[in-house]
Design a protein around this motif. Structure first.
Motif, mmCIF file in Angstrom:
data_model
loop_
_atom_site.group_PDB
_atom_site.id
_atom_site.type_symbol
_atom_site.label_atom_id
_atom_site.label_comp_id
_atom_site.label_asym_id
_atom_site.label_seq_id
_atom_site.Cartn_x
_atom_site.Cartn_y
_atom_site.Cartn_z
ATOM 1 N N MET B 1 0.830 -1.203 0.000
ATOM 2 C CA MET B 1 0.000 0.000 0.000
ATOM 3 C C MET B 1 0.867 1.256 0.000
ATOM 4 S SD MET B 1 -3.395 -0.385 0.190
ATOM 5 C CE MET B 1 -4.110 -1.927 -0.355
ATOM 6 N N ASP B 2 0.583 2.120 -0.942
ATOM 7 C CA ASP B 2 1.384 3.340 -1.025
ATOM 8 C C ASP B 2 0.447 4.524 -1.248
ATOM 9 O OD1 ASP B 2 3.084 5.399 -1.537
ATOM 10 O OD2 ASP B 2 3.672 4.673 -3.536
ATOM 11 N N PHE B 3 0.211 5.263 -0.172
ATOM 12 C CA PHE B 3 -0.731 6.376 -0.271
ATOM 13 C C PHE B 3 -0.044 7.693 -0.627
ATOM 14 C CE2 PHE B 3 -3.088 3.302 2.264
ATOM 15 C CZ PHE B 3 -4.332 3.368 1.670
ATOM 16 N N SER B 4 1.287 7.663 -0.762
ATOM 17 C CA SER B 4 2.018 8.913 -0.969
ATOM 18 C C SER B 4 1.663 9.580 -2.303
ATOM 19 C CB SER B 4 3.526 8.655 -0.905
ATOM 20 O OG SER B 4 3.883 7.777 -1.964
ATOM 21 N N GLN B 5 1.249 8.770 -3.279
ATOM 22 C CA GLN B 5 0.952 9.336 -4.590
ATOM 23 C C GLN B 5 -0.339 10.174 -4.612
ATOM 24 O OE1 GLN B 5 3.029 9.429 -7.199
ATOM 25 N NE2 GLN B 5 4.329 8.599 -5.584
ATOM 26 N N ILE B 6 -1.076 10.083 -3.515
ATOM 27 C CA ILE B 6 -2.332 10.854 -3.460
ATOM 28 C C ILE B 6 -2.040 12.355 -3.376
ATOM 29 C CG2 ILE B 6 -4.355 11.328 -2.011
ATOM 30 C CD1 ILE B 6 -4.394 8.303 -1.409
ATOM 31 N N ILE B 7 -0.938 12.705 -2.684
ATOM 32 C CA ILE B 7 -0.609 14.131 -2.517
ATOM 33 C C ILE B 7 -0.442 14.840 -3.875
ATOM 34 C CG2 ILE B 7 0.946 15.806 -1.395
ATOM 35 C CD1 ILE B 7 -0.266 14.070 0.734
ATOM 36 N N ILE B 186 -4.024 5.906 -13.530
ATOM 37 C CA ILE B 186 -2.872 6.501 -14.221
ATOM 38 C C ILE B 186 -1.576 6.164 -13.498
ATOM 39 C CG2 ILE B 186 -1.732 8.709 -14.797
ATOM 40 C CD1 ILE B 186 -4.602 9.807 -15.300
ATOM 41 N N VAL B 187 -1.572 6.304 -12.144
ATOM 42 C CA VAL B 187 -0.320 6.029 -11.425
ATOM 43 C C VAL B 187 -0.198 4.555 -11.039
ATOM 44 C CG1 VAL B 187 -0.060 8.369 -10.551
ATOM 45 C CG2 VAL B 187 -1.337 6.677 -9.213
ATOM 46 N N GLY B 188 -1.198 3.776 -11.435
ATOM 47 C CA GLY B 188 -1.130 2.342 -11.184
ATOM 48 C C GLY B 188 -1.373 1.946 -9.740
ATOM 49 N N LEU B 189 -2.101 2.791 -9.008
ATOM 50 C CA LEU B 189 -2.433 2.466 -7.616
ATOM 51 C C LEU B 189 -3.950 2.556 -7.412
ATOM 52 C CD1 LEU B 189 0.363 4.639 -5.964
ATOM 53 C CD2 LEU B 189 0.294 2.141 -5.937
ATOM 54 N N PRO B 190 -4.762 1.827 -8.165
ATOM 55 C CA PRO B 190 -6.229 1.974 -8.090
ATOM 56 C C PRO B 190 -6.778 1.709 -6.689
ATOM 57 C CG PRO B 190 -5.631 -0.016 -9.290
ATOM 58 C CD PRO B 190 -4.362 0.735 -9.070
ATOM 59 N N HIS B 191 -6.207 0.712 -5.986
ATOM 60 C CA HIS B 191 -6.776 0.367 -4.683
ATOM 61 C C HIS B 191 -6.583 1.475 -3.662
ATOM 62 C CE1 HIS B 191 -5.977 -3.595 -6.608
ATOM 63 N NE2 HIS B 191 -7.262 -3.708 -6.288
ATOM 64 N N GLU B 192 -5.382 2.011 -3.614
ATOM 65 C CA GLU B 192 -5.113 3.077 -2.658
ATOM 66 C C GLU B 192 -6.048 4.263 -2.888
ATOM 67 O OE1 GLU B 192 -2.924 1.285 -4.141
ATOM 68 O OE2 GLU B 192 -1.249 0.787 -2.831
ATOM 69 N N PHE B 193 -6.224 4.618 -4.142
ATOM 70 C CA PHE B 193 -7.067 5.777 -4.441
ATOM 71 C C PHE B 193 -8.537 5.509 -4.105
ATOM 72 C CE2 PHE B 193 -4.892 9.337 -6.547
ATOM 73 C CZ PHE B 193 -3.584 8.863 -6.489
ATOM 74 N N LEU B 194 -8.984 4.289 -4.341
ATOM 75 C CA LEU B 194 -10.377 3.977 -4.017
ATOM 76 C C LEU B 194 -10.595 3.926 -2.505
ATOM 77 C CD1 LEU B 194 -11.485 1.407 -6.740
ATOM 78 C CD2 LEU B 194 -12.076 3.825 -6.493
ATOM 79 N N ILE B 195 -9.589 3.398 -1.791
ATOM 80 C CA ILE B 195 -9.708 3.373 -0.328
ATOM 81 C C ILE B 195 -9.764 4.811 0.206
ATOM 82 C CG2 ILE B 195 -8.454 2.856 1.817
ATOM 83 C CD1 ILE B 195 -7.456 0.288 0.347
ATOM 84 N N PHE B 196 -8.897 5.654 -0.352
ATOM 85 C CA PHE B 196 -8.897 7.054 0.059
ATOM 86 C C PHE B 196 -10.257 7.702 -0.232
ATOM 87 C CE2 PHE B 196 -8.230 11.541 -1.242
ATOM 88 C CZ PHE B 196 -7.882 12.048 -0.003
ATOM 89 N N ALA B 197 -10.780 7.462 -1.445
ATOM 90 C CA ALA B 197 -12.082 8.049 -1.812
ATOM 91 C C ALA B 197 -13.165 7.572 -0.849
ATOM 92 C CB ALA B 197 -12.440 7.680 -3.247
#
Ligand SMILES: Nc1ncnc2c1ncn2[C@@H]1O[C@H](COP(=O)(O)OP(=O)(O)OP(=O)(O)O)[C@@H](O)[C@H]1O
Ligand SMILES: [Mg+2]
Lengths: 246, 221
Positions: B1-7, B186-197
């Motif tokens: 899990m890498d949430f850093s790309q959300i910033i 786009i950044v290849g982290l769909p799960h992290e972004f959906l969890i954040f959403a």
């Protein structure tokens, strides 16, 4: 001169006849008390006068205007007749001053200043000027009813209708409302009052109407009504003996 | 899990959230307005008017919102085209907005109707006795009291709508959820972004729900 003239009015709720051939007359400056047992149609009759209740037969003429005529501008007619209700019906979301001025401004088109001046004048007359900024929920029942009377008077009505104005009040508040009504009557206001306050009737009424099962059973001068009990109908005597006991 | 790309993706996500909120605000305003008109029709003594409102409410409460959204997106331009003879594009945003307004109006109608009915007949009589006409009695006396009473229900319904706005992904509108999904892809982290959403939707909805409850308590006393 006749101010309110009720001519052979009948009304039905479906099959149930609430009013049967009611005829009476209220002259200018006259005070008429309407009494009778619960469910006899007193409220219905008084509400037909300002067209809050439609009727199917007969007609009512208020100051020359026919209430039953489809062409009559009912809001305009109602704006000229004041009405006071059993449960006060002040508007709880508006302050006392707004209660007093809203119809003056929106219905009669008076300016804010004029409406306020008139409203405060009548609020003062019912002895509540100090409460102008409050909301209805902050006043006692008796005070609310006095405001309701002031609200109706501020419209400069040609007649006032009262539907049991004191029967929802605690006993100790009845008199403050009756006092205002007595004063009004003595100033010559034309009044039609549904009430069981026989003391009030004795003091200021000119005539008393007794209703039973939708009919006007008695319609006579106050002196005759109270003074000559033996000449009254059986139903009226029963009713009077019940409410005059205490 | 890498949430850093959300910033770094924040500007796009904020734009998405603004789209969601804009859609929500306009839909609530339009939906409540239309719902109030429907409620007045429904309470009308004219059987034609009340029948129409009743049919409207029953219809929109019996079909899925997603269907209404796609229907407005695809069918309405076609219909307009057929009527006017020229191609008219109304766009995804407008068609979604109209769909939400019309759909939510059915639910707001029932809330407003109950609110109006909760105001005693005596208040209406008092307004009429002072010479007010129907419009004045409603606008000045009945509706202001009714809206005060039904505010919690209207807000609850609007919180549901806040979540339902995410259905606009079906017609490609970039709301918050759609923005999160596409950024994540786009950044290849769909799960992290959906969890954040999901977390954002939860915090906003739950927080709003709590404030409505608190509001309700304060108004109750
Ligand atoms: N909307 C209605 N539909 C059917 N019947 C009604 C309706 N409103 C009133 N009634 C009936 O009409 C009759 C007269 O009612 P009304 O309220 O005029 O009586 P009242 O003399 O004012 O009685 P009270 O002293 O209890 O106020 C009653 O029997 C009542 O049940
Ligand atoms: Mg009554």
């Amino acid at each position: 001169m006749s101010m309110i003239s009720i001519k052979n009015v009948s009304k039905w709720y479906g099959d149930f006849q609430v009013l049967t051939d009611c005829t009476t007359d209220v002259k200018k400056g006259e005070v008429v008390v309407v009494c009778g047992p619960s469910g006899s149609g007193k409220s219905t009759l008084i509400k037909t006068v300002n067209a809050l209740e439609p009727f199917q037969k007969g007609d009512i003429i208020v100051d020359g205007t026919s209430v039953g005529d489809a062409k009559t501008d009912l809001p305009k007619l109602r704006s000229r007749v004041g009405m006071v209700f059993q449960h006060f019906e002040l508007f709880p979301h508006l302050s006392i001053t707004e209660n007093l001025t809203i119809a003056q401004e929106r219905v009669l088109g008076r300016s804010k200043d004029e409406a306020m001046q008139k409203g405060l004048h009548y609020l003062d007359r019912v002895g509540l000027k100090a409460h102008a900024h409050k909301f209805p929920g902050q006043l006692s029942g008796g005070q609310q009813q006095r405001v309701a009377i002031a609200r109706a008077l501020a419209m400069d009505p040609i007649a006032m209708l009262f539907d049991e104005p004191t029967s929802a009040l605690d006993p100790e508040m009845v008199n403050e409302v009756l006092d205002v009504m007595v004063e009004l009557a003595q100033e010559g206001m034309t009044m039609m009052c549904v009430t069981h306050e026989m003391g009030f009737a004795r003091k200021v009424a000119h005539r008393v109407i007794f209703m039973d099962r939708g009919c006007i059973v008695e319609d006579c001068a106050k002196e005759e009504f109270f003074g000559n009990i033996d000449a009254r109908s059986e139903r009226a005597r029963q009713f009077l003996s019940k409410i005059l006991q205490h | 899990m890498d949430f850093s790309q959300i910033i770094p993706a924040m500007p796009g996500l904020v734009d998405g959230m603004l789209m969601t909120l804009k859609l929500l605000a306009l839909s609530v305003v339009g939906g409540v307005a239309l719902g109030t008109v429907l409620a007045l029709l429904r309470l009308s003594s004219n059987p034609l008017l009340s029948g129409f409102a009743k049919a409207y409410v029953n219809y929109f409460r019996s079909i899925p919102l997603l269907l209404v959204i796609t229907w407005f997106y695809l069918a309405v331009p076609m219909l307009l085209n057929w009527i006017t003879g020229s191609f008219v594009s109304i766009g995804a945003f407008t068609s979604c907005l109209v769909a939400f307004m019309m759909f939510e109006a059915a639910y707001y109608c029932e809330i407003v109707r109950a609110g109006i009915q909760s105001i005693s007949k005596g208040q209406e009589n008092a307004a009429y006795a002072l010479g007010m006409n129907y419009g004045q009695a409603m606008r000045l006396i009945i509706l202001p009291q009714a809206f005060r009473k039904m505010m919690p229900l209207l807000l609850q319904q609007s919180i549901i709508l806040f979540q339902d706005t995410s259905l606009v992904y079906a017609v490609g509108l970039m709301d918050f959820l759609n923005a999160a999904r596409s950024k994540g892809d786009i950044v290849g982290l769909p799960h992290e972004f959906l969890i954040f959403a999901g977390a954002v939707y939860f915090v906003i909805s739950f927080g709003a729900s709590l404030s409505v409850k608190r509001l309700q308590k304060r108004f109750a006393v």
